[in-house]
Motif scaffolding. Structure first.
Motif, PDB file in Angstrom:
ATOM      1  N   LEU A 184       0.858  -1.175   0.000  1.00 24.83           N
ATOM      2  CA  LEU A 184       0.000   0.000   0.000  1.00 24.83           C
ATOM      3  C   LEU A 184       0.901   1.234   0.000  1.00 24.83           C
ATOM      4  CD1 LEU A 184      -2.441  -0.962   2.923  1.00 24.83           C
ATOM      5  CD2 LEU A 184      -2.800  -1.386   0.494  1.00 24.83           C
ATOM      6  N   LEU A 185       0.459   2.257  -0.694  1.00 27.59           N
ATOM      7  CA  LEU A 185       1.108   3.566  -0.585  1.00 27.59           C
ATOM      8  C   LEU A 185       0.136   4.505   0.106  1.00 27.59           C
ATOM      9  CD1 LEU A 185       3.007   4.264  -3.929  1.00 27.59           C
ATOM     10  CD2 LEU A 185       3.897   3.469  -1.749  1.00 27.59           C
ATOM     11  N   VAL A 186       0.624   5.138   1.157  1.00 30.30           N
ATOM     12  CA  VAL A 186      -0.245   5.979   1.984  1.00 30.30           C
ATOM     13  C   VAL A 186       0.349   7.374   2.062  1.00 30.30           C
ATOM     14  CG1 VAL A 186      -1.334   6.215   4.239  1.00 30.30           C
ATOM     15  CG2 VAL A 186      -0.864   3.934   3.318  1.00 30.30           C
ATOM     16  N   ASP A 187      -0.488   8.402   1.885  1.00 27.10           N
ATOM     17  CA  ASP A 187       0.026   9.766   1.996  1.00 27.10           C
ATOM     18  C   ASP A 187      -0.017  10.225   3.447  1.00 27.10           C
ATOM     19  OD1 ASP A 187      -2.557  10.595   2.616  1.00 27.10           O
ATOM     20  OD2 ASP A 187      -2.980  11.359   0.603  1.00 27.10           O
ATOM     21  N   ASN A 188       0.388  11.454   3.683  1.00 34.97           N
ATOM     22  CA  ASN A 188       0.501  11.942   5.061  1.00 34.97           C
ATOM     23  C   ASN A 188      -0.842  12.264   5.709  1.00 34.97           C
ATOM     24  OD1 ASN A 188      -0.096  14.177   3.553  1.00 34.97           O
ATOM     25  ND2 ASN A 188       1.559  15.456   4.351  1.00 34.97           N
ATOM     26  N   LYS A 189      -1.928  12.020   4.984  1.00 35.18           N
ATOM     27  CA  LYS A 189      -3.259  12.178   5.578  1.00 35.18           C
ATOM     28  C   LYS A 189      -3.944  10.833   5.796  1.00 35.18           C
ATOM     29  CE  LYS A 189      -4.018  16.743   3.542  1.00 35.18           C
ATOM     30  NZ  LYS A 189      -4.882  17.540   2.622  1.00 35.18           N
ATOM     31  N   GLY A 190      -3.254   9.764   5.433  1.00 32.01           N
ATOM     32  CA  GLY A 190      -3.819   8.429   5.620  1.00 32.01           C
ATOM     33  C   GLY A 190      -4.523   7.887   4.406  1.00 32.01           C
ATOM     34  N   SER A 191      -4.628   8.685   3.349  1.00 31.99           N
ATOM     35  CA  SER A 191      -5.269   8.194   2.119  1.00 31.99           C
ATOM     36  C   SER A 191      -4.373   7.168   1.443  1.00 31.99           C
ATOM     37  CB  SER A 191      -5.542   9.354   1.158  1.00 31.99           C
ATOM     38  OG  SER A 191      -6.476  10.246   1.721  1.00 31.99           O
ATOM     39  N   ILE A 192      -4.988   6.067   1.028  1.00 27.29           N
ATOM     40  CA  ILE A 192      -4.221   4.991   0.397  1.00 27.29           C
ATOM     41  C   ILE A 192      -4.087   5.298  -1.087  1.00 27.29           C
ATOM     42  CG2 ILE A 192      -4.111   2.526  -0.077  1.00 27.29           C
ATOM     43  CD1 ILE A 192      -5.677   2.045   2.476  1.00 27.29           C
ATOM     44  N   PHE A 193      -2.873   5.584  -1.477  1.00 24.99           N
ATOM     45  CA  PHE A 193      -2.558   5.999  -2.830  1.00 24.99           C
ATOM     46  C   PHE A 193      -2.540   4.795  -3.779  1.00 24.99           C
ATOM     47  CE2 PHE A 193      -0.899   8.946  -5.777  1.00 24.99           C
ATOM     48  CZ  PHE A 193       0.137   8.339  -6.475  1.00 24.99           C
ATOM     49  N   VAL A 194      -2.021   3.658  -3.277  1.00 23.49           N
ATOM     50  CA  VAL A 194      -1.986   2.407  -4.046  1.00 23.49           C
ATOM     51  C   VAL A 194      -2.580   1.308  -3.184  1.00 23.49           C
ATOM     52  CG1 VAL A 194      -0.503   0.644  -5.089  1.00 23.49           C
ATOM     53  CG2 VAL A 194       0.033   3.066  -5.393  1.00 23.49           C
ATOM     54  N   HIS A 195      -3.525   0.576  -3.774  1.00 20.87           N
ATOM     55  CA  HIS A 195      -4.184  -0.534  -3.085  1.00 20.87           C
ATOM     56  C   HIS A 195      -4.443  -1.625  -4.113  1.00 20.87           C
ATOM     57  CE1 HIS A 195      -7.135  -2.861  -0.829  1.00 20.87           C
ATOM     58  NE2 HIS A 195      -6.808  -2.166   0.257  1.00 20.87           N
ATOM     59  N   PRO A 196      -4.228  -2.910  -3.766  1.00 21.96           N
ATOM     60  CA  PRO A 196      -4.400  -3.985  -4.759  1.00 21.96           C
ATOM     61  C   PRO A 196      -5.812  -4.110  -5.299  1.00 21.96           C
ATOM     62  CG  PRO A 196      -4.147  -4.894  -2.543  1.00 21.96           C
ATOM     63  CD  PRO A 196      -3.807  -3.451  -2.455  1.00 21.96           C
ATOM     64  N   GLU A 197      -6.790  -3.588  -4.568  1.00 22.78           N
ATOM     65  CA  GLU A 197      -8.184  -3.697  -5.020  1.00 22.78           C
ATOM     66  C   GLU A 197      -8.615  -2.537  -5.914  1.00 22.78           C
ATOM     67  OE1 GLU A 197     -10.554  -4.040  -1.550  1.00 22.78           O
ATOM     68  OE2 GLU A 197      -9.705  -5.968  -0.919  1.00 22.78           O
ATOM     69  N   TYR A 198      -7.742  -1.539  -6.052  1.00 21.95           N
ATOM     70  CA  TYR A 198      -8.133  -0.362  -6.824  1.00 21.95           C
ATOM     71  C   TYR A 198      -8.264  -0.687  -8.317  1.00 21.95           C
ATOM     72  CZ  TYR A 198      -7.299   2.971  -3.007  1.00 21.95           C
ATOM     73  OH  TYR A 198      -7.369   3.687  -1.839  1.00 21.95           O
ATOM     74  N   THR A 199      -9.401  -0.320  -8.873  1.00 22.39           N
ATOM     75  CA  THR A 199      -9.619  -0.343 -10.327  1.00 22.39           C
ATOM     76  C   THR A 199     -10.523   0.835 -10.665  1.00 22.39           C
ATOM     77  OG1 THR A 199     -11.615  -1.721 -10.195  1.00 22.39           O
ATOM     78  CG2 THR A 199      -9.502  -2.874 -10.419  1.00 22.39           C
ATOM     79  N   ALA A 200     -10.581   1.145 -11.940  1.00 21.38           N
ATOM     80  CA  ALA A 200     -11.472   2.226 -12.352  1.00 21.38           C
ATOM     81  C   ALA A 200     -12.930   1.855 -12.125  1.00 21.38           C
ATOM     82  CB  ALA A 200     -11.234   2.571 -13.820  1.00 21.38           C
ATOM     83  N   GLY A 201     -13.175   0.565 -12.095  1.00 17.44           N
ATOM     84  CA  GLY A 201     -14.528   0.083 -11.789  1.00 17.44           C
ATOM     85  C   GLY A 201     -15.586   0.559 -12.761  1.00 17.44           C
ATOM     86  N   GLY A 202     -15.192   0.760 -14.017  1.00 25.59           N
ATOM     87  CA  GLY A 202     -16.163   1.182 -15.023  1.00 25.59           C
ATOM     88  C   GLY A 202     -16.495   2.655 -14.998  1.00 25.59           C
ATOM     89  N   LYS A 203     -15.843   3.403 -14.117  1.00 28.22           N
ATOM     90  CA  LYS A 203     -16.117   4.851 -14.054  1.00 28.22           C
ATOM     91  C   LYS A 203     -15.492   5.573 -15.243  1.00 28.22           C
ATOM     92  CE  LYS A 203     -16.684   5.399  -9.063  1.00 28.22           C
ATOM     93  NZ  LYS A 203     -16.225   6.149  -7.865  1.00 28.22           N
ATOM     94  N   LYS A 204     -16.082   6.665 -15.593  1.00 32.75           N
ATOM     95  CA  LYS A 204     -15.572   7.473 -16.698  1.00 32.75           C
ATOM     96  C   LYS A 204     -14.509   8.446 -16.208  1.00 32.75           C
ATOM     97  CE  LYS A 204     -19.966   7.222 -19.197  1.00 32.75           C
ATOM     98  NZ  LYS A 204     -21.081   7.998 -19.809  1.00 32.75           N
ATOM     99  N   TRP A 205     -13.769   9.008 -17.189  1.00 33.31           N
ATOM    100  CA  TRP A 205     -12.651   9.891 -16.868  1.00 33.31           C
ATOM    101  C   TRP A 205     -13.060  11.142 -16.108  1.00 33.31           C
ATOM    102  CZ3 TRP A 205     -12.627  14.910 -18.643  1.00 33.31           C
ATOM    103  CH2 TRP A 205     -13.531  15.217 -19.662  1.00 33.31           C
TER     104      TRP A 205
END
Length: 471
Positions: free
Chosen positions: A226-247
């Motif tokens: 996982l990549l996490v920024d200094n606010k705790g937001s996960i920048f990289v996660h193995p489950e992340y995908t666009a999930g069919g969302k548009k740009w």
């Protein structure tokens, strides 16, 4: 319980107890050592990977800033342009208004080509100007914007807004790429001509590129980063995908403070600490190993199921236990052989004792060796020899005095104290006129003319004399 069994059990207890104890102690100590070394190895792995990732991202940023410097120095020197690489925000019209700006394409495209050739992790390079002109390294994207998207304003994108707002090089949160439809992050930096802000230069790096080409971190073929920024937001996660969302749809990153298990170590992670903790996630107990990445002002967190770590330790322990088992079997076999070596001579002596008891005084023990058991066998053989000699002497004595008893001219008989006749010689048979069988069934008192009680003392004396003679 037989002696052999007792000796065998004793030998096994005396030999296996310390062996088993030592094996257990060594296995337990080895288990703790391997566990400690594994944890240190994990920590070193994540630290080195964080440093490597930091360098990779830093290299991309430095390439970006170098490209920006080259473009700023050559701004206004271009003499031609190619509309296949240019988009005018927001709707792709009004090219004729920006001819002078579009001529910068000559040096912009050179800079793009150099950057992409030198760093294969850059997916797309582009410059968005404040006036709407957009230079792109891939003409296919321009074609896509013209035919499919039709409305695209780079000034509304996060990479442009952040760089302009902070007036510095920035890494963006994940968003959906208009070019690939995949999740992407952008490192972007503002451009200045004569100290005046004119636009933003950006390099795209796909999430898949980060996952597979940079964060290729595994332990025993397992675990995920996982990549996490200094606010705790996960920048990289193995489950992340666009999930069919548009740009043009937003992507919401997860936050470690909202995840069970990770929230307990959230402060350590965002504070840039290095360390590891055993945490409980939905998939079970896991190691969470973390180390800072300065380039993104965040941290790398590596999640590894605990059973993966313990599996290697269990395999080591099983090998040691197998070796201990082999040693135990060897000791058991040695104990059996040793107990047999002790007991077999004793069994031979026992068999000889039974033969002697049956009257076989010629039986002897086969003696081998010079130990105490061999000495016992030799003493037994000597005893058997002496018994044989004694029996022969007794038999000779008995035959001698039996001859005297039978051939005597005087009547001799043997009786018990209560008058029961035990034996009588041939002279006695003639004297009393009865057969030996008849006399043995008679009472001695019937053979005397006087009272038996008056003669009992004399009879007893004679009886004793006869016994002495027979002995």
């Amino acid at each position: 319980m037989r002696l052999r069994t007792k000796i065998l059990i004793l030998l096994l207890i005396l030999s296996l107890t310390p062996t088993t104890s030592i094996s257990y102690i060594l296995t337990q100590k080895n288990y703790e050592d391997v566990k400690e070394k594994t944890e240190i190895g994990l920590l070193n792995l994540v630290k080195s990977k964080a440093e490597y990732y930091d360098e990779e991202l830093k290299t991309i940023r430095l390439d970006l800033e170098s490209t920006a410097n080259f473009i700023e120095k050559n701004w206004g020197k271009g003499k031609y342009y190619n509309l296949s690489y240019i988009w005018i925000s927001p709707n792709g019209t009004g090219y004729e208004k920006f001819v002078d700006d579009m001529k910068n394409f000559e040096y912009v495209i050179q800079a793009f080509e150099i950057a992409i050739q030198e760093n294969d992790k850059i997916n797309l390079a582009y410059i968005g100007l404040e006036n709407g002109v957009n230079f792109l390294s891939d003409p296919k994207l321009v074609e896509k914007l013209q035919k499919e998207i039709k409305y695209f304003d780079h000034r509304e994108r996060i990479w442009y807004k952040l760089a302009k707002e902070k007036n510095a090089t920035v890494w963006t949160p994940l968003y959906i790429d208009v070019n690939t439809g995949e999740l992407v992050t952008t490192v972007s930096t503002p451009l200045h001509i004569n100290k005046k802000f004119i636009g933003v230069l950006g390099f795209d790096v796909l999430l898949e590129t980060i996952k597979h080409n940079i964060l290729d971190i595994k332990f025993g073929g397992a675990g995920y980063p996982l990549l996490v920024d200094n606010k705790g937001s996960i920048f990289v996660h193995p489950e992340y995908t666009a999930g069919g969302k548009k740009w043009n749809e937003s992507f919401q990153e997860k936050n470690i403070f909202n995840l069970s298990g990770l929230c307990k170590i959230g402060n350590k992670i965002i504070n840039g600490s290095t360390g590891f903790e055993v945490i409980r996630l939905p998939e079970g107990k896991c190691y969470a190993v973390f180390s800072p990445i300065n380039e993104i002002n965040g941290s790398l967190v590596f999640i590894l199921p605990e059973n993966v770590v313990l599996q290697s330790i269990r395999e080591m322990r099983e090998k040691m236990l197998f070796v201990a088992l082999i040693i135990a079997i060897i000791i058991a076999l040695a104990s059996i052989v040793f107990s047999a070596h002790i007991v077999k001579p004793l069994e031979r002596v026992q068999k000889a004792t039974r033969e002697i008891a049956k009257g076989n005084l010629s039986y002897r023990v086969n003696v081998k060796g010079k130990d105490e058991v061999a000495d016992l066998a030799r003493d037994f053989n000597k005893m058997a020899d002496e018994l044989a000699i004694s029996r022969r002497a007794l038999k000779e004595s008995e035959e001698k005095y039996r001859g005297i008893f039978e051939k005597s001219a005087d009547a001799i008989y043997i009786s018990t104290e209560d008058g029961k006749l035990l034996d009588i010689n041939e002279a006695g048979e003639k004297l009393f006129g009865y057969t030996r069988e008849e006399l043995l069934n008679m009472d001695v008192s019937n053979l005397y003319a006087v009272s038996y009680t008056h003669l009992r003392a004399h009879e007893t004396s004679l009886h004793l004399v006869c016994r002495l003679l027979l002995e």
